[in-house]
Scaffold this active site. Sequence first.
Site, PDB file in Angstrom:
ATOM      1  N   TYR A 129     -59.642 100.555 -38.332  1.00 45.97           N
ATOM      2  CA  TYR A 129     -58.339 101.124 -38.418  1.00 45.97           C
ATOM      3  C   TYR A 129     -57.797 100.182 -39.721  1.00 45.97           C
ATOM      4  CZ  TYR A 129     -59.062 102.413 -33.515  1.00 45.97           C
ATOM      5  OH  TYR A 129     -59.481 102.728 -32.476  1.00 45.97           O
ATOM      6  N   GLN A 179     -46.622  95.729 -43.021  1.00 45.31           N
ATOM      7  CA  GLN A 179     -45.967  94.939 -41.991  1.00 45.31           C
ATOM      8  C   GLN A 179     -44.473  94.881 -42.607  1.00 45.31           C
ATOM      9  OE1 GLN A 179     -46.516  93.855 -39.182  1.00 45.31           O
ATOM     10  NE2 GLN A 179     -48.711  94.518 -38.938  1.00 45.31           N
ATOM     11  N   CYS A 192     -26.534  96.459 -41.510  1.00 44.63           N
ATOM     12  CA  CYS A 192     -28.022  96.258 -40.574  1.00 44.63           C
ATOM     13  C   CYS A 192     -28.411  94.722 -40.938  1.00 44.63           C
ATOM     14  CB  CYS A 192     -29.121  97.323 -40.972  1.00 44.63           C
ATOM     15  SG  CYS A 192     -30.470  96.865 -39.713  1.00 44.63           S
ATOM     16  N   CYS A 240     -26.541 101.305 -31.531  1.00 45.44           N
ATOM     17  CA  CYS A 240     -27.675 101.403 -32.320  1.00 45.44           C
ATOM     18  C   CYS A 240     -29.099 100.756 -31.198  1.00 45.44           C
ATOM     19  CB  CYS A 240     -27.641 100.315 -33.431  1.00 45.44           C
ATOM     20  SG  CYS A 240     -29.276 100.393 -34.218  1.00 45.44           S
ATOM     21  N   CYS A 285     -32.396  96.983 -31.713  1.00 37.47           N
ATOM     22  CA  CYS A 285     -32.315  95.618 -31.689  1.00 37.47           C
ATOM     23  C   CYS A 285     -32.227  95.678 -29.902  1.00 37.47           C
ATOM     24  CB  CYS A 285     -31.574  94.734 -32.128  1.00 37.47           C
ATOM     25  SG  CYS A 285     -31.788  94.405 -33.859  1.00 37.47           S
ATOM     26  N   CYS A 316     -24.263  91.307 -34.355  1.00 32.71           N
ATOM     27  CA  CYS A 316     -24.193  92.755 -34.985  1.00 32.71           C
ATOM     28  C   CYS A 316     -23.123  93.310 -34.061  1.00 32.71           C
ATOM     29  CB  CYS A 316     -25.408  93.290 -35.085  1.00 32.71           C
ATOM     30  SG  CYS A 316     -25.218  94.985 -35.465  1.00 32.71           S
ATOM     31  N   CYS A 361     -50.025  95.292 -31.977  1.00 37.67           N
ATOM     32  CA  CYS A 361     -48.463  95.378 -31.879  1.00 37.67           C
ATOM     33  C   CYS A 361     -48.120  95.695 -30.303  1.00 37.67           C
ATOM     34  CB  CYS A 361     -48.081  96.217 -32.826  1.00 37.67           C
ATOM     35  SG  CYS A 361     -48.623  98.110 -32.692  1.00 37.67           S
TER      36      CYS A 361
END
Length: 412
Positions: A269, A240, A167, A88, A91, A80, A366
């Site tokens: 949760y 997700q 993107c 950006c 990433c 990219c 996560c």
Amino acid sequence: MTAEPRQLAVGDEVEVEVGAVAHGGHCVARHEGRVVFVRHTLPGERVRVRVTEAREGQRYVRADAVEVLTPSAHRVPAPCPYAGPGLCGGCDFQHVALPEQRRLKAAVVREQFARLAGLDVEVEVEPVAGDRDGLGWRTRVEFAVSPDGTPGLRRHRSHEVVPVADCLIAHDTVRAAGVLGRRWPGEAAVDVVAPSAPEGAGAVVVPVPSGEAASPRVTERVSAGGWESMFEVGARGFWQVHPGAAGTFVAAVMQALAPREGERAVDLYAGVGLFAAALADAVGPTGAVLAVEGEGPAMRSARRNTASRPWVELRPGRVDKVLKPLVRQGIRADLVVLDPPRTGAGRVVAQQVAALSPRAVAYVACDPAALARDTAYLREGGYQLRALRAFDAFPMTHHVECVAVLEPQEPA
């Protein structure tokens, strides 16, 4: 007498030898004894860095690698054009070969468990089903909008919008929506969602704030082994973002817990009821599932998603407050699933989970730091880590999803 090292200021450029990867998408280097957290580099490289953040009395500074003097064998050209210093911030690892990205993430998981849980763990980061060279996976993207209506993505640790024409980690359906090809005057952001059902339905586009109040619900299909179910989710709600992630995590949790007919399970949760539904189908009508989630759009979706399974009880509220009277009454559970936000469950909830005396706990995380801290809390409550898996649900970024399984410690 040794002189204090010179304070580094934003914009300064220095050469450094790069050390180990650290949690957060950067590597650790040192300059005249001072820690430098460097993005866009790899362990073992020598690079010229430009300081991007520095404070008075600094213990550390942040920097970007702006010139690679000695490259790593694992360095590749970023696919990219917006993945680089000052561009950006979405990433972290586009300059890293995909297998090495996963080794770096595994190293971070091991380091967090060693530092925060006192455990030496072996873990490999597994690809998620449907992986396509780390690109084209993100089914939910929020494009930021600049004051003049130009869409784009934000710089790293900044509110500044970088205009982009594409993107590459976005799902093909998201890219085909054409959001980046027009202007959005008066909007702060534009959310684009590529739902999995019905197949080929196209993207849902929600401008924010103008379209937020009328944000639609979308349908997601989840398959895990021989199990399949449909879920209603708000277009701007949590789900997700990798198309294979939900099914992968359900399969990992169910395989680890091996729920039995008639057992009692607790889903904390619970979100829109993903794990609650899978657990309910496994334990059957002679069993019971208690799902806890804060009152709001996710709980409203969970009610609809579990309506055909009357043995699921939904209790809205903060997890610790819902669990407190259950613990006081001596209620027991056979299984517990924890899927907390990035901050983790915390000591109080971990203690309450241990007090439920489940035969097994599955923790979906996560953030490996939060998982390691909570693992330490659960160990204090008499639980030991039995298994740990990690999944590359966010290729090209530093993020990694883990599924940990804990069971009661065996008597000495």
